[in-house]
Scaffold this motif. Structure first.
Motif, PDB file in Angstrom:
ATOM      1  N   ALA A 134       0.855  -1.189   0.000  1.00  0.00           N
ATOM      2  CA  ALA A 134       0.000   0.000   0.000  1.00  0.00           C
ATOM      3  C   ALA A 134       0.890   1.237   0.000  1.00  0.00           C
ATOM      4  N   GLN A 135       0.319   2.349  -0.449  1.00  0.00           N
ATOM      5  CA  GLN A 135       1.073   3.592  -0.462  1.00  0.00           C
ATOM      6  C   GLN A 135       0.247   4.719   0.142  1.00  0.00           C
ATOM      7  N   VAL A 136       0.898   5.515   0.992  1.00  0.00           N
ATOM      8  CA  VAL A 136       0.278   6.746   1.478  1.00  0.00           C
ATOM      9  C   VAL A 136       0.336   7.718   0.296  1.00  0.00           C
ATOM     10  N   PRO A 137      -0.816   8.258  -0.123  1.00  0.00           N
ATOM     11  CA  PRO A 137      -0.867   9.045  -1.365  1.00  0.00           C
ATOM     12  C   PRO A 137      -0.111  10.369  -1.283  1.00  0.00           C
ATOM     13  N   PRO A 138       0.270  10.908  -2.450  1.00  0.00           N
ATOM     14  CA  PRO A 138       0.996  12.184  -2.493  1.00  0.00           C
ATOM     15  C   PRO A 138       0.244  13.291  -1.762  1.00  0.00           C
ATOM     16  N   GLY A 139       0.993  14.059  -0.962  1.00  0.00           N
ATOM     17  CA  GLY A 139       0.423  15.218  -0.285  1.00  0.00           C
ATOM     18  C   GLY A 139      -0.504  14.916   0.875  1.00  0.00           C
ATOM     19  N   ALA A 140      -0.606  13.643   1.273  1.00  0.00           N
ATOM     20  CA  ALA A 140      -1.501  13.288   2.388  1.00  0.00           C
ATOM     21  C   ALA A 140      -1.014  13.929   3.684  1.00  0.00           C
ATOM     22  N   ILE A 141      -1.969  14.399   4.478  1.00  0.00           N
ATOM     23  CA  ILE A 141      -1.685  14.910   5.821  1.00  0.00           C
ATOM     24  C   ILE A 141      -2.434  14.009   6.786  1.00  0.00           C
ATOM     25  N   VAL A 142      -1.680  13.334   7.647  1.00  0.00           N
ATOM     26  CA  VAL A 142      -2.270  12.397   8.594  1.00  0.00           C
ATOM     27  C   VAL A 142      -1.946  12.918   9.988  1.00  0.00           C
ATOM     28  N   GLN A 143      -2.991  13.182  10.773  1.00  0.00           N
ATOM     29  CA  GLN A 143      -2.795  13.769  12.099  1.00  0.00           C
ATOM     30  C   GLN A 143      -3.585  13.011  13.145  1.00  0.00           C
ATOM     31  N   ASP A 144      -2.868  12.513  14.162  1.00  0.00           N
ATOM     32  CA  ASP A 144      -3.497  11.862  15.319  1.00  0.00           C
ATOM     33  C   ASP A 144      -4.560  10.868  14.912  1.00  0.00           C
ATOM     34  N   GLU A 145      -4.210   9.918  14.039  1.00  0.00           N
ATOM     35  CA  GLU A 145      -5.190   8.926  13.615  1.00  0.00           C
ATOM     36  C   GLU A 145      -4.514   7.644  13.165  1.00  0.00           C
ATOM     37  N   THR A 146      -5.334   6.614  12.966  1.00  0.00           N
ATOM     38  CA  THR A 146      -4.908   5.379  12.336  1.00  0.00           C
ATOM     39  C   THR A 146      -5.398   5.424  10.899  1.00  0.00           C
ATOM     40  N   LEU A 147      -4.456   5.302   9.967  1.00  0.00           N
ATOM     41  CA  LEU A 147      -4.778   5.301   8.542  1.00  0.00           C
ATOM     42  C   LEU A 147      -4.698   3.866   8.044  1.00  0.00           C
TER      43      LEU A 147
END
Length: 106
Positions: free
Chosen positions: A91-104
């Protein structure tokens, strides 16, 4: 490889004498980013390089846990306490993703 991700990220900066220091943009109260990468997929440098062609921003990240075969696209920003889980395959975290205080979950 968990430590390597931290020092390659923007949570650290090289000072004038060539030493590695916490980034001046990072809140000193946060301490160093705590990184835990799935040992099944991040055992060696080759595994690391294959999945981190682009190192995510960790300047505002307290902790990162990665479970599964996850790679990171360009411009990913992680903030606070983040957990990233891959499903059955890569799997890949997509370009420009902002992940804050969470489970992705990918």
């Amino acid at each position: 490889t968990s430590d390597l991700l931290g020092v390659r990220s923007d949570a650290y900066a090289v000072d004038a004498s060539g030493g590695l220091r916490p980034s001046p943009r990072r809140d000193p109260a946060m301490g160093p980013p705590l990184v835990s990468l799935d040992k099944t997929f991040y055992q060696g440098i080759a595994d690391f390089e294959a999945r981190f062609a682009h190192v995510p921003s960790l300047v505002d990240c307290r902790s990162l846990e990665v479970q599964g075969d996850v790679s990171f696209a360009e411009g990913v920003v992680l903030r606070g306490d983040v957990r990233i889980e891959a499903g059955d395959g890569p799997a890949q975290v997509p370009p420009g993703a902002i992940v804050q205080d969470e489970t992705l979950r990918l």
